[in-house]
Motif scaffolding. Structure first.
Motif, PDB file in Angstrom:
ATOM      1  N   ILE A  91       0.846  -1.196   0.000  1.00 28.46           N
ATOM      2  CA  ILE A  91       0.000   0.000   0.000  1.00 28.46           C
ATOM      3  C   ILE A  91       0.877   1.239   0.000  1.00 28.46           C
ATOM      4  O   ILE A  91       1.730   1.415   0.877  1.00 28.46           O
ATOM      5  N   MET A  92       0.691   2.095  -0.989  1.00 31.94           N
ATOM      6  CA  MET A  92       1.331   3.403  -1.016  1.00 31.94           C
ATOM      7  C   MET A  92       0.282   4.446  -0.663  1.00 31.94           C
ATOM      8  O   MET A  92      -0.734   4.589  -1.350  1.00 31.94           O
ATOM      9  N   ILE A  93       0.514   5.143   0.432  1.00 34.92           N
ATOM     10  CA  ILE A  93      -0.390   6.215   0.876  1.00 34.92           C
ATOM     11  C   ILE A  93       0.014   7.503   0.168  1.00 34.92           C
ATOM     12  O   ILE A  93       1.183   7.897   0.190  1.00 34.92           O
ATOM     13  N   VAL A  94      -0.945   8.143  -0.476  1.00 33.34           N
ATOM     14  CA  VAL A  94      -0.705   9.410  -1.176  1.00 33.34           C
ATOM     15  C   VAL A  94      -1.544  10.464  -0.455  1.00 33.34           C
ATOM     16  O   VAL A  94      -2.771  10.501  -0.588  1.00 33.34           O
ATOM     17  N   LEU A  95      -0.873  11.313   0.317  1.00 34.31           N
ATOM     18  CA  LEU A  95      -1.563  12.257   1.203  1.00 34.31           C
ATOM     19  C   LEU A  95      -1.448  13.676   0.669  1.00 34.31           C
ATOM     20  O   LEU A  95      -0.354  14.169   0.382  1.00 34.31           O
ATOM     21  N   ASP A  96      -2.589  14.334   0.565  1.00 36.76           N
ATOM     22  CA  ASP A  96      -2.675  15.721   0.108  1.00 36.76           C
ATOM     23  C   ASP A  96      -2.168  16.655   1.205  1.00 36.76           C
ATOM     24  O   ASP A  96      -2.590  16.563   2.350  1.00 36.76           O
ATOM     25  N   ARG A  97      -1.216  17.555   0.849  1.00 40.11           N
ATOM     26  CA  ARG A  97      -0.701  18.537   1.805  1.00 40.11           C
ATOM     27  C   ARG A  97      -1.039  19.963   1.375  1.00 40.11           C
ATOM     28  O   ARG A  97      -0.390  20.910   1.821  1.00 40.11           O
ATOM     29  N   SER A  98      -2.045  20.129   0.536  1.00 39.05           N
ATOM     30  CA  SER A  98      -2.399  21.471   0.080  1.00 39.05           C
ATOM     31  C   SER A  98      -3.006  22.274   1.224  1.00 39.05           C
ATOM     32  O   SER A  98      -3.433  21.732   2.245  1.00 39.05           O
ATOM     33  N   ALA A  99      -3.055  23.592   1.023  1.00 35.02           N
ATOM     34  CA  ALA A  99      -3.532  24.487   2.082  1.00 35.02           C
ATOM     35  C   ALA A  99      -4.980  24.209   2.473  1.00 35.02           C
ATOM     36  O   ALA A  99      -5.374  24.406   3.623  1.00 35.02           O
ATOM     37  N   SER A 100      -5.786  23.733   1.530  1.00 35.15           N
ATOM     38  CA  SER A 100      -7.194  23.479   1.830  1.00 35.15           C
ATOM     39  C   SER A 100      -7.391  22.352   2.833  1.00 35.15           C
ATOM     40  O   SER A 100      -8.465  22.217   3.410  1.00 35.15           O
ATOM     41  N   MET A 101      -6.368  21.523   3.052  1.00 36.36           N
ATOM     42  CA  MET A 101      -6.485  20.435   4.017  1.00 36.36           C
ATOM     43  C   MET A 101      -6.541  20.960   5.449  1.00 36.36           C
ATOM     44  O   MET A 101      -6.860  20.217   6.383  1.00 36.36           O
ATOM     45  N   ASN A 102      -6.240  22.251   5.640  1.00 35.99           N
ATOM     46  CA  ASN A 102      -6.341  22.838   6.970  1.00 35.99           C
ATOM     47  C   ASN A 102      -7.761  23.299   7.280  1.00 35.99           C
ATOM     48  O   ASN A 102      -8.035  23.737   8.406  1.00 35.99           O
ATOM     49  N   ASP A 103      -8.656  23.210   6.290  1.00 37.95           N
ATOM     50  CA  ASP A 103     -10.051  23.596   6.515  1.00 37.95           C
ATOM     51  C   ASP A 103     -10.803  22.477   7.210  1.00 37.95           C
ATOM     52  O   ASP A 103     -10.305  21.361   7.368  1.00 37.95           O
ATOM     53  N   SER A 104     -12.040  22.767   7.586  1.00 40.50           N
ATOM     54  CA  SER A 104     -12.875  21.775   8.255  1.00 40.50           C
ATOM     55  C   SER A 104     -13.717  21.009   7.232  1.00 40.50           C
ATOM     56  O   SER A 104     -13.761  21.352   6.055  1.00 40.50           O
ATOM     57  N   PHE A 105     -14.405  19.967   7.706  1.00 39.29           N
ATOM     58  CA  PHE A 105     -15.243  19.142   6.842  1.00 39.29           C
ATOM     59  C   PHE A 105     -16.544  19.854   6.492  1.00 39.29           C
ATOM     60  O   PHE A 105     -16.935  20.852   7.116  1.00 39.29           O
ATOM     61  N   ALA A 106     -17.218  19.294   5.489  1.00 38.18           N
ATOM     62  CA  ALA A 106     -18.510  19.850   5.082  1.00 38.18           C
ATOM     63  C   ALA A 106     -19.546  19.692   6.175  1.00 38.18           C
ATOM     64  O   ALA A 106     -20.327  20.610   6.455  1.00 38.18           O
ATOM     65  N   ASP A 107     -19.558  18.515   6.816  1.00 41.79           N
ATOM     66  CA  ASP A 107     -20.543  18.235   7.854  1.00 41.79           C
ATOM     67  C   ASP A 107     -19.936  18.568   9.216  1.00 41.79           C
ATOM     68  O   ASP A 107     -19.470  17.719   9.962  1.00 41.79           O
ATOM     69  N   THR A 108     -19.886  19.854   9.549  1.00 40.20           N
ATOM     70  CA  THR A 108     -19.317  20.317  10.809  1.00 40.20           C
ATOM     71  C   THR A 108     -20.388  21.048  11.585  1.00 40.20           C
ATOM     72  O   THR A 108     -20.864  22.102  11.177  1.00 40.20           O
ATOM     73  N   ARG A 109     -20.736  20.483  12.726  1.00 35.24           N
ATOM     74  CA  ARG A 109     -21.799  21.071  13.540  1.00 35.24           C
ATOM     75  C   ARG A 109     -21.297  22.290  14.312  1.00 35.24           C
ATOM     76  O   ARG A 109     -21.926  23.328  14.368  1.00 35.24           O
ATOM     77  N   GLU A 110     -20.113  22.151  14.939  1.00 32.83           N
ATOM     78  CA  GLU A 110     -19.573  23.239  15.746  1.00 32.83           C
ATOM     79  C   GLU A 110     -18.305  23.765  15.075  1.00 32.83           C
ATOM     80  O   GLU A 110     -17.261  23.139  15.124  1.00 32.83           O
TER      81      GLU A 110
END
Length: 334
Positions: A91-110
């Motif tokens: 398994i090769m993990i390919v992880l996104d390190r772009s600036a948008s990864m610091n944002d929150s998820f779409a389904d965020t209650r608080e």
């Protein structure tokens, strides 16, 4: 997992010290008896015990000198290739390190206490690596350009260290194609001894030109690799469940990338994660993959063997001292 040693060999750091081994002839050839005040002892009966003690004395001294000479020359057991056999996947993990990864998820209650997508991906992937059975794991991160942070292998600590390093904030754009290409390159030339998978963890898409699409498709087929995309959907990100209208298709690079992955002709599955819980469920599902037996070789560091010869010299010296205590210095008449 079973292990077998391959290609082990011995060597010396400083072989010049072996010249001292010639001194072992001194205790074998030189006589060192004290002079007795008697004209001759020829007529005395031969004492076999004394004869064997003398031989033991001389050979212990010779062996002590040889052992010290070898120890000073720095013997070592060379690098070993350990063949490991188990069950798992490559398994090769390919992880996104772009600036948008610091944002929150779409389904965020608080919104105030929302966990960033990168923090969630790091936490879940760390758990995945620690519980990944006997998989071979590697990792590539990407933003503007890809970086290999852990080569494909059995070193879990290297992958965990790479994940901890992602605590630094992301930057740049989302070069998905280059990240996937680097990950696929690490399957090149390696025997197919387990199921191969690319685990893409990203929150965005990219517009791929025709040449790039054809190159990636050819690489996926050549490496016989599956693709699993954990799509971390942002609050303003497009959903992959609903196809956009044709005139607005260019405005949704995530969906275009999803369509391209579907056309690869390889095993492809997407997990649209709108919350940290969805990411955990996706990784849990991926970890249950049915895999083939895995066989690979792992190199170990050379081992210093000098201590063994120092120990032999010490034991021989102790034997010499013990024999010295049994030596008769003066004959006492009874």
């Amino acid at each position: 997992m079973s292990e077998f040693l391959q290609n082990a060999g011995a060597g010396l750091y400083a072989p010049g010290w072996l010249a001292l081994a010639i001194l072992c002839l001194v205790p074998l050839l030189v006589r060192g008896h004290h002079a007795f005040p008697y004209p001759a002892i020829v007529r005395l009966p031969e004492d076999e015990l004394s004869v064997w003690l003398e031989r033991l004395w001389r050979w212990a001294g010779a062996l002590s000198i040889i052992a010290l000479a070898i120890a000073l020359s720095g013997p070592y057991w060379g690098e070993q290739q350990i063949e490991k056999v188990g069950r798992g996947a490559h398994i090769m993990i390919v992880l996104d390190r772009s600036a948008s990864m610091n944002d929150s998820f779409a389904d965020t209650r608080e919104k105030n206490d929302a966990e960033p997508k990168m923090a969630t991906a790091r936490r879940v992937l760390q758990s995945f690596v620690q519980q990944s059975r006997e998989d071979l794991l590697g990792m590539v991160t990407f933003s503007t350009s890809p970086i290999l942070v852990a080569p494909l292998g059995g070193d879990r600590e290297a992958v965990l260290a790479a994940l901890r390093a992602t605590e630094a904030g992301g930057m740049g754009f989302t070069a998905v194609a280059r990240g996937l290409g680097m990950a696929l390159d690490y399957f090149e030339g390696k025997p197919v001894t387990g199921a191969r998978a690319i685990l893409l963890v990203s929150d965005g898409g990219a517009h791929l030109d025709v040449k790039t699409q054809d190159l990636l498709r050819e690489m996926f087929h050549r490496q016989n690799a599956s693709l699993y995309w954990v799509y971390l959907r942002s609050a303003n990100g497009a959903s992959l469940k609903d196809a956009p209208e044709d005139e607005n298709r260019d405005a949704y690079p995530e969906y275009q990338l999803h369509e391209y992955f579907q056309s690869l002709g390889v095993n492809y599955h997407v997990y649209e994660a709108e919350s940290p819980q969805a990411v955990e469920e996706a990784i849990t599902d991926i970890s249950k993959l049915k895999n083939q037996p895995v066989k690979y070789y792992e190199a170990t560091a050379r081992q210093d063997l000098a201590w063994m010869f120092y120990l032999i010299a010490l034991l021989c010296t102790a034997a010499l001292f013990a024999l010295h205590l049994t030596e008769v210095k003066r004959w006492r008449a009874v």
